[in-house]
Design an enzyme around this catalytic site. Structure first.
Site, PDB file in Angstrom:
ATOM      1  N   LYS A 194       0.166  -4.556  -0.929  1.00  0.00           N
ATOM      2  CA  LYS A 194       0.976  -3.966   0.148  1.00  0.00           C
ATOM      3  C   LYS A 194       2.438  -4.022  -0.271  1.00  0.00           C
ATOM      4  CE  LYS A 194       2.119  -4.333   5.064  1.00  0.00           C
ATOM      5  NZ  LYS A 194       1.900  -5.089   6.319  1.00  0.00           N
ATOM      6  N   LYS A 247      -1.583  -0.113  -0.138  1.00  0.00           N
ATOM      7  CA  LYS A 247      -0.775   0.471   0.938  1.00  0.00           C
ATOM      8  C   LYS A 247       0.687   0.509   0.501  1.00  0.00           C
ATOM      9  CE  LYS A 247       0.525  -0.285   5.786  1.00  0.00           C
ATOM     10  NZ  LYS A 247       0.474  -1.224   6.928  1.00  0.00           N
TER      11      LYS A 247
END
Length: 327
Positions: A194, A247
């Site tokens: 992330k 992400k």
């Protein structure tokens, strides 16, 4: 010229092109992010995400009926509490907004599979993803609270939990806590790679989760780094992650590919709020063909190696699959 093989022969008709496609997509691979908010009678559009709404529990049928009708029966729930405090206590309250939403969906839409975001930023008064020590997040102390959130979600009926906090060691700690609480069959989808990204801007508006000071660069990843993403996913898999996630998605297709090639567990990609908002804005301005861009960008994520796509365009993609425009 060697005429023995001409790739164009396999492009001569729509039927043939569909038959030889390398990348296939399915509704079963789509997860729709859904924002639930404390209160009653609320179905308010998110100003920075045209077409996306915050729903109170009593208004969930407005979106749930649409999703089920479209064949999108997997959700990721994000909660927006009425009250926030330093330790994000509403995140692990049995009567918290996500816990109540889980029970309502389980009671009324039994076919729907519920994944819950496990983090603290929407629930803390300071907007950071953990417990503060001064102006720094205390990694190890935060693990205790994340465990409490995950267990409370599982107890409410969540089918899967998805920690998005990026604390070190959280997957192993959460797996142990879930197992000890009797939820050994509840899988963990880890936000493993992330990145600290500007593409999250509209989400922070949607969830009211912008940090009140500083930023999250000390715990989310530097977008310059590739090898670090592989180390992060290695750690999460070794600690027991059942699914790993990259992400954002579109600017990190190279990471999706490397992670997919490296690991045998399923790989999810989150096409985030900024990606959604840019497509909607450019389409509204008449600069792009929205339908074609939605389809092309989604396929690019699957082609890169994603097995699962978390996207605000899940219903649109499901309809395009039904119409034969994608897949």
């Amino acid at each position: 010229m060697d005429l023995l093989y001409r790739p164009r022969r396999l492009r001569t008709s729509d039927t043939l092109r569909r038959m030889v496609r390398e990348t296939r997509v399915s509704k079963q691979s789509l997860i729709y992010p859904l924002f639930v908010i404390d209160g009653e009678g609320i179905a308010e559009e998110i100003s920075s995400m045209e077409g996306q709404f915050r729903y109170s529990v009593d208004k969930l049928p407005l979106i749930m009926d649409q999703l089920v009708s479209a064949g999108v029966e997997k959700l990721m729930l994000f909660g927006i509490p009425a009250k926030k405090d330093a330790c994000g206590s509403q995140a692990f309250d049995d009567q918290g907004i996500v816990q109540r939403a889980i029970r309502a969906i389980r009671d009324n839409y039994p076919s729907v599979y519920i994944v819950t975001d496990v983090c603290m930023c929407e629930y803390t008064s300071h907007g950071h993803c953990g417990i503060l020590c001064g102006e720094s997040v205390d990694n190890d102390k935060t693990l205790e609270y994340l465990n409490r959130i995950a267990v409370s979600h599982a107890a409410a009926g969540a089918h899967m939990v998805a920690p998005s906090d990026m604390m070190d060691g959280r997957i192993g700690s959460m797996r142990e806590a879930l197992d000890e609480a009797g939820f050994s069959n509840v899988p963990i989808m880890a936000y493993s790679a992330k990145y600290a990204s500007a593409f999250y801007g509209p989400f922070r508006d949607a969830a009211g989760s912008a940090p009140s000071f500083g930023d999250r660069k000390s715990y989310q990843m530097d977008y310059h780094n590739r090898k670090e993403a592989l180390r992060e996913t290695d750690l999460d898999v070794s600690e027991g992650a059942d699914i790993i996630m990259v992400k954002p998605a579109l600017s990190y297709l190279d990471i999706i590919r490397e992670v997919s090639d490296r690991h045998e567990v399923p790989v999810a990609a989150y096409s985030v709020s900024g990606e959604y908002a840019m497509i909607k804005a450019a389409s509204k301005a008449g600069f792009i063909h929205e339908e074609k861009i939605i389809c092309e960008s989604a396929v690019s994520i699957f082609r890169a190696g994603a097995d699962i796509l978390i996207t605000y365009f899940a219903m649109e993609l499901a309809h395009y699959m039904d119409e034969g425009k994608i897949g």
